[in-house]
Design an enzyme around this catalytic site. Structure first.
Site, PDB file in Angstrom:
ATOM      1  N   ARG A 165     120.056  32.379  12.783  1.00 29.27           N
ATOM      2  CA  ARG A 165     117.985  31.931  12.700  1.00 29.27           C
ATOM      3  C   ARG A 165     117.064  32.974  12.869  1.00 29.27           C
ATOM      4  NH1 ARG A 165     121.316  26.992  12.816  1.00 29.27           N
ATOM      5  NH2 ARG A 165     120.483  25.660  13.595  1.00 29.27           N
ATOM      6  N   SER A 239     116.874  21.831  18.121  1.00 29.07           N
ATOM      7  CA  SER A 239     117.455  22.815  19.222  1.00 29.07           C
ATOM      8  C   SER A 239     116.690  23.788  19.254  1.00 29.07           C
ATOM      9  CB  SER A 239     118.620  24.109  18.808  1.00 29.07           C
ATOM     10  OG  SER A 239     119.561  23.352  17.460  1.00 29.07           O
ATOM     11  N   GLU A 335     114.616  28.900  20.670  1.00 27.39           N
ATOM     12  CA  GLU A 335     114.820  28.967  19.047  1.00 27.39           C
ATOM     13  C   GLU A 335     113.689  28.965  19.160  1.00 27.39           C
ATOM     14  OE1 GLU A 335     116.010  26.447  15.239  1.00 27.39           O
ATOM     15  OE2 GLU A 335     117.672  26.317  16.591  1.00 27.39           O
TER      16      GLU A 335
HETATM   17  N1  EPU Z   1     127.945  20.472  23.133  1.00 19.96           N
HETATM   18  C1  EPU Z   1     127.924  20.324  24.560  1.00 19.96           C
HETATM   19  N2  EPU Z   1     127.253  19.415  25.110  1.00 19.96           N
HETATM   20  C2  EPU Z   1     125.894  18.631  24.827  1.00 19.96           C
HETATM   21  C3  EPU Z   1     125.463  19.810  23.324  1.00 19.96           C
HETATM   22  C4  EPU Z   1     126.467  20.398  22.881  1.00 19.96           C
HETATM   23  O1  EPU Z   1     129.409  20.385  25.834  1.00 19.96           O
HETATM   24  O2  EPU Z   1     125.085  18.624  25.050  1.00 19.96           O
HETATM   25  C5  EPU Z   1     129.173  21.255  22.934  1.00 19.96           C
HETATM   26  C6  EPU Z   1     129.779  19.975  22.439  1.00 19.96           C
HETATM   27  O3  EPU Z   1     130.825  19.175  22.969  1.00 19.96           O
HETATM   28  C7  EPU Z   1     130.487  20.888  21.029  1.00 19.96           C
HETATM   29  C8  EPU Z   1     129.535  22.616  20.541  1.00 19.96           C
HETATM   30  O4  EPU Z   1     128.746  21.724  21.843  1.00 19.96           O
HETATM   31  O5  EPU Z   1     131.704  21.557  20.854  1.00 19.96           O
HETATM   32  C9  EPU Z   1     128.300  22.382  19.826  1.00 19.96           C
HETATM   33  O6  EPU Z   1     126.870  20.839  19.198  1.00 19.96           O
HETATM   34  P1  EPU Z   1     126.775  20.701  18.017  1.00 19.96           P
HETATM   35  O7  EPU Z   1     128.583  20.443  17.135  1.00 19.96           O
HETATM   36  O8  EPU Z   1     126.450  19.393  18.416  1.00 19.96           O
HETATM   37  O9  EPU Z   1     126.489  21.932  17.446  1.00 19.96           O
HETATM   38  P2  EPU Z   1     125.030  23.346  18.084  1.00 19.96           P
HETATM   39  O10 EPU Z   1     125.629  24.538  18.506  1.00 19.96           O
HETATM   40  O11 EPU Z   1     124.471  22.935  19.511  1.00 19.96           O
HETATM   41  C10 EPU Z   1     124.072  23.772  16.542  1.00 19.96           C
HETATM   42  C11 EPU Z   1     122.654  23.704  15.738  1.00 19.96           C
HETATM   43  C12 EPU Z   1     121.963  23.123  15.534  1.00 19.96           C
HETATM   44  C13 EPU Z   1     123.204  22.200  14.006  1.00 19.96           C
HETATM   45  C14 EPU Z   1     124.405  22.033  14.796  1.00 19.96           C
HETATM   46  C15 EPU Z   1     125.369  21.505  14.104  1.00 19.96           C
HETATM   47  C16 EPU Z   1     121.753  26.130  16.456  1.00 19.96           C
HETATM   48  C17 EPU Z   1     121.128  26.641  17.840  1.00 19.96           C
HETATM   49  N3  EPU Z   1     121.948  24.893  16.710  1.00 19.96           N
HETATM   50  O12 EPU Z   1     124.214  23.407  16.865  1.00 19.96           O
HETATM   51  O13 EPU Z   1     120.629  22.642  14.989  1.00 19.96           O
HETATM   52  O14 EPU Z   1     122.517  20.455  13.478  1.00 19.96           O
HETATM   53  O15 EPU Z   1     124.503  23.201  15.402  1.00 19.96           O
HETATM   54  O16 EPU Z   1     125.732  22.501  12.875  1.00 19.96           O
HETATM   55  O17 EPU Z   1     122.436  26.907  16.276  1.00 19.96           O
HETATM   56  C18 EPU Z   1     118.613  23.004  15.687  1.00 19.96           C
HETATM   57  O18 EPU Z   1     118.284  23.961  14.457  1.00 19.96           O
HETATM   58  O19 EPU Z   1     116.795  22.277  15.519  1.00 19.96           O
HETATM   59  C19 EPU Z   1     119.555  21.970  15.360  1.00 19.96           C
HETATM   60  C20 EPU Z   1     119.652  21.051  15.435  1.00 19.96           C
END
Ligand code: EPU
Length: 340
Positions: A165, A239, A335
């Site tokens: 990012r 995010s 972010e």
């Molecule tokens: N999780 C939770 N609770 C929540 C949300 C997530 O426990 O409320 C856990 C999930 O179970 C999982 C882990 O956190 O084990 C990761 O969750 P997720 O796959 O939804 O991805 P993220 O790390 O929360 C990142 C990006 C997203 C992108 C997703 C998918 C960042 C800041 N965000 O989210 O990007 O879509 O991975 O690759 O890196 C964005 O930048 O706006 C965005 C949506």
């Protein structure tokens, strides 16, 4: 025709849909328009903010300057060989429309980035990423206008200094350049990345063993639609925080205390912890506070339930940061770009 409007509501122009006003607002459809704009008194006398899809912005008050909405359009095939195509896309193209264009033509590499809101110009700025892919993996060049010299400069992938990012445009060269276009190196022979668990599950549910880029895109669209609120329906900026990265040593202490926490290895021996998980553990998931709250399916997404003021969302973000710090001793960093 270049028209600078005064006192314009930004509500339709940013995805949090907060009612704030810009002192001046202009839409720029060509580089020529942009150069003309740079000669105006308003441009010279006021601060300016370049806006694409407005999907990563939180305004806490009116913007006392000039908002420049970049709508410079155009997608062009620059070059191709047996394996690769080089596509130049201008900054004002809608990102997902570019993804769809590439999928229709059979050009692989950005299908995992389907349905990310915003415009092409913002993509290199924050090295957009999702479902195992970051745009830095396919960016060949970024073309940008230097605000002072008014010259167009070409940045190689390396010169963009991409990280999670992050890019040079957010750091060392902040506010110095206007991104005009990106050149992507895409593949004609699919080289899919379906390592992300949810993509595998979505494909398996449809009994797809050898997916096409279109099927991967459809899987990503289904996952995003099930988890992430549609900004056209519920104001949000995706995010709100970055996933924090901690040292290996800090992680050893952390994982003893919280053995069920999800984590991913990151560069430089760091470990990335999902901020969504940290926020959920602090009890914020699905919580509604006034006009705002952390989304019920993905706690990392803060939403505007109606008529939220920017400050309400900002205060919620501060409270979330503080509780994560208290419970886990981890700092989470926004972010989203916040205008206080
Ligand atoms: N999780 C939770 N609770 C929540 C949300 C997530 O426990 O409320 C856990 C999930 O179970 C999982 C882990 O956190 O084990 C990761 O969750 P997720 O796959 O939804 O991805 P993220 O790390 O929360 C990142 C990006 C997203 C992108 C997703 C998918 C960042 C800041 N965000 O989210 O990007 O879509 O991975 O690759 O890196 C964005 O930048 O706006 C965005 C949506």
């Amino acid at each position: 025709m270049l028209q600078i409007a005064e006192h314009i509501s930004l509500k339709p122009y940013h995805t949090f849909h907060i009612e704030v006003y810009a002192k001046y607002f202009v839409e720029v459809k060509s580089v020529a328009d942009l150069l003309k704009l740079m000669d105006t008194t308003i441009y010279k006398e006021y601060p300016n903010l370049i806006m694409g899809g407005g999907s990563n912005l939180l305004f806490c008050k009116d913007y006392e300057g000039l908002i420049i909405k970049n709508t410079i359009k155009g997608i062009e095939l620059l070059n191709e060989d047996d394996t690769y195509v080089y596509i130049k896309a201008n900054a004002g193209e809608v990102w997902h429309e570019l993804v769809q264009y590439c999928i229709e033509k059979g050009y692989g590499g950005i299908e995992n980035l389907s349905l990310i809101p915003g415009c092409v110009g913002a993509a290199p700025m924050q090295n957009i990423g999702a479902y195992g892919i970051e745009i830095k993996e396919v960016i060949q060049e970024v073309h940008a206008l230097h605000k002072d010299s008014k010259q167009i400069e070409i940045f190689s992938n390396e010169a963009c200094q991409f990280a999670y990012r992050e890019s040079v445009f957010k750091r060392a060269l902040k506010n110095q350049y206007i991104i005009l276009s990106v050149v992507l190196k895409l593949t004609k022979k699919p080289l899919l990345n379906t390592s992300y668990g949810a993509i595998q599950a979505a494909l398996a549910a449809k009994n797809i063993e050898h997916p096409s880029i279109k099927e991967v895109s459809e899987a990503v669209i289904a996952i995003r639609s099930s988890k992430l609120p549609n900004p056209a329906v519920l104001g949000n900026a995706g995010s709100f925080f970055k996933n924090p990265e901690i040292t290996k040593e800090a992680f050893e202490v952390f994982s003893k205390q919280f053995p069920t926490a999800p984590f991913y290895p990151s560069i430089n021996e760091q470990v990335k912890i999902p901020a969504g998980w940290l926020i959920e553990q602090c009890g914020w998931k699905g919580k509604v506070i006034g006009n705002t709250g952390a989304h019920k399916e993905q706690a990392l997404v803060l939403v505007n339930y109606g008529n939220a003021q920017g400050n309400e969302i900002y205060n919620l973000a501060l409270a979330i940061q503080q509780s994560v710090k208290e419970k886990f001793n981890i700092e989470i960093e926004p972010e989203v770009n916040i205008y206080i």
